[in-house]
Enzyme design. Sequence first.
Site, mmCIF file in Angstrom:
data_model
loop_
_atom_site.group_PDB
_atom_site.id
_atom_site.type_symbol
_atom_site.label_atom_id
_atom_site.label_comp_id
_atom_site.label_asym_id
_atom_site.label_seq_id
_atom_site.Cartn_x
_atom_site.Cartn_y
_atom_site.Cartn_z
ATOM 1 N N CYS A 25 36.870 46.645 37.551
ATOM 2 C CA CYS A 25 36.587 46.137 38.920
ATOM 3 C C CYS A 25 37.922 46.403 39.976
ATOM 4 C CB CYS A 25 36.080 44.898 39.196
ATOM 5 S SG CYS A 25 34.616 44.239 38.406
ATOM 6 N N GLY B 13 38.175 38.917 31.147
ATOM 7 C CA GLY B 13 37.266 39.357 30.396
ATOM 8 C C GLY B 13 35.592 39.333 31.093
ATOM 9 N N CYS C 57 40.487 43.475 40.776
ATOM 10 C CA CYS C 57 40.811 42.393 39.903
ATOM 11 C C CYS C 57 41.909 42.579 39.165
ATOM 12 C CB CYS C 57 39.537 42.184 39.018
ATOM 13 S SG CYS C 57 39.840 40.864 37.850
ATOM 14 N N CYS D 275 40.357 43.084 30.048
ATOM 15 C CA CYS D 275 38.964 43.221 30.258
ATOM 16 C C CYS D 275 38.579 44.776 30.510
ATOM 17 C CB CYS D 275 38.590 42.784 31.927
ATOM 18 S SG CYS D 275 36.739 42.794 32.305
ATOM 19 N N CYS E 150 38.042 26.879 33.672
ATOM 20 C CA CYS E 150 37.666 28.253 33.841
ATOM 21 C C CYS E 150 38.181 28.807 32.453
ATOM 22 C CB CYS E 150 38.355 28.952 34.968
ATOM 23 S SG CYS E 150 37.761 30.668 35.230
ATOM 24 N N GLU F 241 44.386 33.436 29.674
ATOM 25 C CA GLU F 241 44.746 32.321 30.682
ATOM 26 C C GLU F 241 43.504 31.464 30.829
ATOM 27 O OE1 GLU F 241 46.514 34.355 34.052
ATOM 28 O OE2 GLU F 241 48.365 34.302 33.168
ATOM 29 N N CYS G 271 40.617 33.242 41.273
ATOM 30 C CA CYS G 271 39.906 34.354 40.871
ATOM 31 C C CYS G 271 40.311 35.926 40.886
ATOM 32 C CB CYS G 271 38.537 34.362 41.650
ATOM 33 S SG CYS G 271 37.387 32.872 41.398
HETATM 34 N N1 SAH Z 1 33.581 39.605 34.366
HETATM 35 C C1 SAH Z 1 32.869 38.365 34.923
HETATM 36 C C2 SAH Z 1 33.759 37.051 35.112
HETATM 37 C C3 SAH Z 1 35.242 37.060 35.643
HETATM 38 S S1 SAH Z 1 35.608 37.389 37.190
HETATM 39 C C4 SAH Z 1 32.480 38.926 36.117
HETATM 40 O O1 SAH Z 1 33.097 39.731 36.737
HETATM 41 O O2 SAH Z 1 31.900 38.012 36.820
HETATM 42 C C5 SAH Z 1 35.145 35.999 38.171
HETATM 43 C C6 SAH Z 1 34.779 36.348 39.497
HETATM 44 O O3 SAH Z 1 36.044 36.745 40.214
HETATM 45 C C7 SAH Z 1 34.006 37.248 39.863
HETATM 46 O O4 SAH Z 1 32.856 36.980 40.875
HETATM 47 C C8 SAH Z 1 34.724 38.304 40.535
HETATM 48 O O5 SAH Z 1 34.055 39.126 41.391
HETATM 49 C C9 SAH Z 1 35.839 37.449 41.134
HETATM 50 N N2 SAH Z 1 37.097 38.203 41.247
HETATM 51 C C10 SAH Z 1 37.597 39.128 40.645
HETATM 52 N N3 SAH Z 1 38.668 39.623 41.398
HETATM 53 C C11 SAH Z 1 38.887 39.077 42.510
HETATM 54 C C12 SAH Z 1 39.905 38.541 43.352
HETATM 55 N N4 SAH Z 1 41.023 39.514 43.415
HETATM 56 N N5 SAH Z 1 39.786 37.735 44.364
HETATM 57 C C13 SAH Z 1 38.513 37.024 44.517
HETATM 58 N N6 SAH Z 1 37.629 36.988 43.246
HETATM 59 C C14 SAH Z 1 37.826 37.968 42.447
#
Ligand code: SAH
Length: 379
Positions: free
Chosen positions: A143, A190, A146, A139, A132, A96, A362
């Site tokens: 986390c 990713g 996410c 990934c 973006c 995406e 995000c």
């Molecule tokens: N892997 C990289 C880039 C992708 S995530 C990273 O971790 O930075 C991009 C951003 O989205 C990160 O700052 C992450 O903490 C945030 N993010 C992930 N899941 C989210 C969610 N459910 N709500 C809001 N932000 C989120």
Amino acid sequence: MPKEKTRVLLGLTLRELTDFAEESGQPSYRGRQLFEALYRQRVSAAKEISTLSREFRQSLGQEGLSLGVPTIEKKFVSRDGTVRYLIGFADGQSVETVWMPEGDDGEAGDGSEAGNEIEKAAGRPWDRATICVSSQVGCAVDCQFCLTALLGVKRNLTAGEIVGQVCAVLNDQIVSPPQDRVNIVFMGMGEPFLNYENFMRAVCLLTDGVGIPESRMTVSTAGIVPRIYDLGAEPVRPKLAISLNAPNDELRSRLMPINRKWNLQKLVAAARDFPLRNRERLTFEYVLLDSVNDSAQNARELGELIRGVRAKVNLIALNPGPGIAFRTPDENRVLQFQKVLIAAGVPTFIRRPRGRDIYAACGQLKRTVELATPTESPM
Ligand code: SAH
């Protein structure tokens, strides 16, 4: 069909395209013509490259050779103007990519980079935009908040597939840098630093080829510490954002298991050592999870942790999703958290969620095909 035998042009540098032209019995300047056609003009088929001789153009259409331009498989438009694209590659995998008119309100939305080069005269309701992009299919970082994590990692994207997302979206939006002001954030699906070489190669093609300056790109990492040092040593590089998300190891390891490999001490040391350019600031991202990491005490601890780093903090209230066990804090808690950080002297911004209604925000990128139709979200 044995896909791996196909030679793909998108993703090759000027040097490599020049070699390719010569190998094909062409004069070397054909390399430059291919480079311009792929990245500046952003053709989608060899027959569109009018600068080439007819024979060479036809030979590019041969079996075993492909421009490698990805296709837009689906497109969702949010009521806030955000567009989520499902972009497909030759092997059937997809990622995406998100288009956000007016920027993402976080990376450049703090007024530090106000600009309006994209002509309002053209009748567009925006004067800058952010794309973006994804760096991997899925990934591996896991986390806990996410959605992309639920996919696991399928594979790395090639440099051509990373640049190709940008080309596809620019073409669809009928936008052309550098005249049109476009920011790139490597914050899609990713972990870019687990696909470092292809990511950096894409950065070079985006600057040299597509015409997007390095100062308009930001890469976000979950904290792959050795690659932070590598990025700092690059002659041309995006700005750096670090997803912090917790102010202490106990909490961070729970939310982001990668913290067990590189803990906060190592991560913040890398941030302190990062060689910033003139007037450049680092970004710390912090996803607020209701009653988990969003108390005033957490904010004070965060302020302590990053004290003295030339950085700003972007707060993101959790974007919810199916299978995510956390809640979004209410507005007051977010404001309170910001207030504490600002009082500690940390410039802190609240990122407005973009495209939540279409699962484009995000942490919500999980490929349309694998999600039930999103219902309207009240957020
Ligand atoms: N892997 C990289 C880039 C992708 S995530 C990273 O971790 O930075 C991009 C951003 O989205 C990160 O700052 C992450 O903490 C945030 N993010 C992930 N899941 C989210 C969610 N459910 N709500 C809001 N932000 C989120």
